[in-house]
Design a protein around this motif. Structure first.
Motif, PDB file in Angstrom:
ATOM      1  N   HIS A 152       0.809  -1.219   0.000  1.00 36.69           N
ATOM      2  CA  HIS A 152       0.000   0.000   0.000  1.00 36.69           C
ATOM      3  C   HIS A 152       0.848   1.277   0.000  1.00 36.69           C
ATOM      4  O   HIS A 152       0.293   2.369   0.178  1.00 36.69           O
ATOM      5  CB  HIS A 152      -0.954   0.003   1.191  1.00 36.69           C
ATOM      6  CG  HIS A 152      -1.947  -1.119   1.145  1.00 36.69           C
ATOM      7  ND1 HIS A 152      -2.867  -1.234   0.135  1.00 36.69           N
ATOM      8  CD2 HIS A 152      -2.138  -2.184   1.961  1.00 36.69           C
ATOM      9  CE1 HIS A 152      -3.604  -2.316   0.333  1.00 36.69           C
ATOM     10  NE2 HIS A 152      -3.186  -2.918   1.434  1.00 36.69           N
TER      11      HIS A 152
ATOM     12  N   VAL B 197      -2.347   3.826  -4.304  1.00 40.37           N
ATOM     13  CA  VAL B 197      -2.228   2.536  -4.991  1.00 40.37           C
ATOM     14  C   VAL B 197      -3.305   2.390  -6.044  1.00 40.37           C
ATOM     15  O   VAL B 197      -3.077   1.842  -7.133  1.00 40.37           O
ATOM     16  CB  VAL B 197      -2.297   1.379  -3.974  1.00 40.37           C
ATOM     17  CG1 VAL B 197      -2.342   0.032  -4.686  1.00 40.37           C
ATOM     18  CG2 VAL B 197      -1.101   1.437  -3.032  1.00 40.37           C
TER      19      VAL B 197
ATOM     20  N   SER C 119      -1.413  -3.642 -10.876  1.00 44.67           N
ATOM     21  CA  SER C 119      -0.547  -4.020  -9.760  1.00 44.67           C
ATOM     22  C   SER C 119      -0.063  -5.446 -10.008  1.00 44.67           C
ATOM     23  O   SER C 119      -0.877  -6.342 -10.267  1.00 44.67           O
ATOM     24  CB  SER C 119      -1.294  -3.940  -8.426  1.00 44.67           C
ATOM     25  OG  SER C 119      -1.637  -2.599  -8.128  1.00 44.67           O
TER      26      SER C 119
END
Length: 430
Positions: free
Chosen positions: A334, A363, A369
């Protein structure tokens, strides 16, 4: 010589060595000027050409290499319009042809008469220079070789139109200026000067294939990057996970794979976030794709730079250009550090959920991601065996793996980095 008549390539006349050589071409026999002064200027020019050859790694005809180097670094309206996209017909192209006719005069200049006055032996040094073709303090060897080849081609060209086409083809293939001739860059703040984007001369030549395993994370990164270089919609990427698992190596491999498709990378550190607007302003109108690379990104609870980064990525009034993405690596999922004590503080916060979202929203602005996890024992051993085979290490598998297990226990645990360090150790013992 007519260097003062250049129009599109007018910046070339600001080069002192070119001005001095042009002056000599016109006045080397002019007795109005002291002969010893003329001779000293001549030898000074020869010295500078030889010095440039050593610094840039040039070989062949150094005068032509010098002129070719000026052309590939001159960011003007014509060269910038040609990079990546190729020549655009119109008035600008016609004006450029006028300049290439002048440049041809420099290329074709016969130094024999000047040699009789100052010494013929110098021109034999310049016309067929043999240097160290492995080293250049300015360019990687591939680009250096292409500049020397460009010098050879324009040196034998018979018309200004032919020279123009050869140089334009170079712009289309390799680009122009520092962004065209280099892969990676960093931000610099010279004392008393404004922020500069400077080329990184010696970069790590990592290939994606060098990273053993991690095929799924690598494919996610490759797919996103390929969409980006092809002009399709693409996302900012956050590579997170355990230390030593290949996050940074993957991004280095990406720039090495897609450099010839117009991809460039600018490394930015956390304390330089205030320069991001200036960086984007310098690159947003170039015909390249830029990745702004942030390595090992994370924030302590007292650091507020993450709020500024959020606005840059998405949220400011100015839209982020289509030719810019942000790739970051981190060991923290995070990015912003959270502590158990934060929960105690939230009890006194009337809007606790808002506080949590404030820290997590950064994020969320990375559309992709990608998780890089530490290998288990079996995966670690597979990495060791593959790296040993690639490096030609002749060792029984059982002994190799026993030694690798002992190494990882005292050198950081199971990771690709530990495996590579172990292989480096073995190579050092051979």
């Amino acid at each position: 010589m007519r260097e003062k008549e250049l129009i599109v390539y007018r910046n070339l006349k600001e080069d002192k060595l070119l001005r001095d050589m042009a002056w000599l071409m016109e006045h080397f026999e002019d007795d109005y000027y002291n002969k010893e002064d003329r001779k000293e200027l001549f030898y000074d020019c020869v010295h500078k050409l030889l010095d440039k050859a050593a610094h840039h790694g040039f070989y062949g005809n150094l005068w032509h290499c010098f002129l070719a180097n000026l052309l590939v670094n001159d960011e003007n309206s014509y060269s910038l319009s040609c990079e990546i996209k190729g020549e655009q017909p119109g008035t600008l192209s016609a004006v450029a042809l006028h300049d290439f006719a002048i440049i041809k005069e420099f290329l074709d200049y016969d130094f024999s008469a000047m040699g009789k006055v100052f010494g013929n032996e110098c021109f034999s040094y310049l016309s067929a220079f043999e240097g160290n073709t492995e080293k250049s303090r300015v360019y990687n060897s591939r680009i250096r070789n292409q500049i020397c080849e460009l010098a050879r081609k324009i040196g034998v060209a018979t018309t200004a139109e032919e020279i123009k086409q050869i140089v334009t083809d170079f712009y289309t293939t390799y680009g122009v200026g520092k962004f065209g001739l280099n892969k990676s860059f960093r931000i610099s703040h010279p004392e008393g000067k404004e922020m500069e984007i400077k080329a990184i001369k010696n970069i790590d030549h990592v290939k994606l294939e060098d990273l053993v395993g991690y095929e799924i994370p690598k494919k996610k990164l490759i797919d996103n990057t390929e969409a980006f270089v092809q002009g399709k919609p693409a996302n900012n990427c956050l590579l997170f996970g355990d230390a030593g698992t290949g996050k940074s190596s993957s991004i280095k491999g990406i720039i090495n794979r897609y450099y010839d498709q117009g991809l460039r990378m600018i490394e930015v550190y956390k304390h330089q976030f205030h320069d991001l607007n200036d960086v984007i302003a310098q690159i947003k109108n170039r015909n390249y794709k830029f990745i702004i690379y942030m390595d090992d990104l994370s924030f302590e609870e007292f650091e507020i730079e993450y709020k500024y980064l959020k606005a840059i990525i998405e949220g400011g009034l100015e839209v982020k250009p289509d030719n810019v993405l942000i790739y970051a690596t981190t060991n923290r999922r995070h990015l912003v550090r959270e502590k158990f004590s934060d929960k105690e503080e939230r009890r006194d916060d009337l809007h606790a959920s808002d506080t949590v979202q404030e820290k997590l929203s950064l994020v969320a602005r990375f559309g992709v991601s990608i998780f890089f996890c530490a290998p288990d024992k079996r995966e670690f051993q597979t990495i060791v065996k593959e790296l040993a085979a690639r490096n030609g290490i002749q060792m029984e598998e059982e002994k190799l793996l026993l030694a690798a297990n002992a190494w990882e226990l005292s050198h950081g645990g199971l990771s690709g980095r530990t495996a590579q360090q172990f292989i480096d150790y073995l190579l050092g013992q051979q």
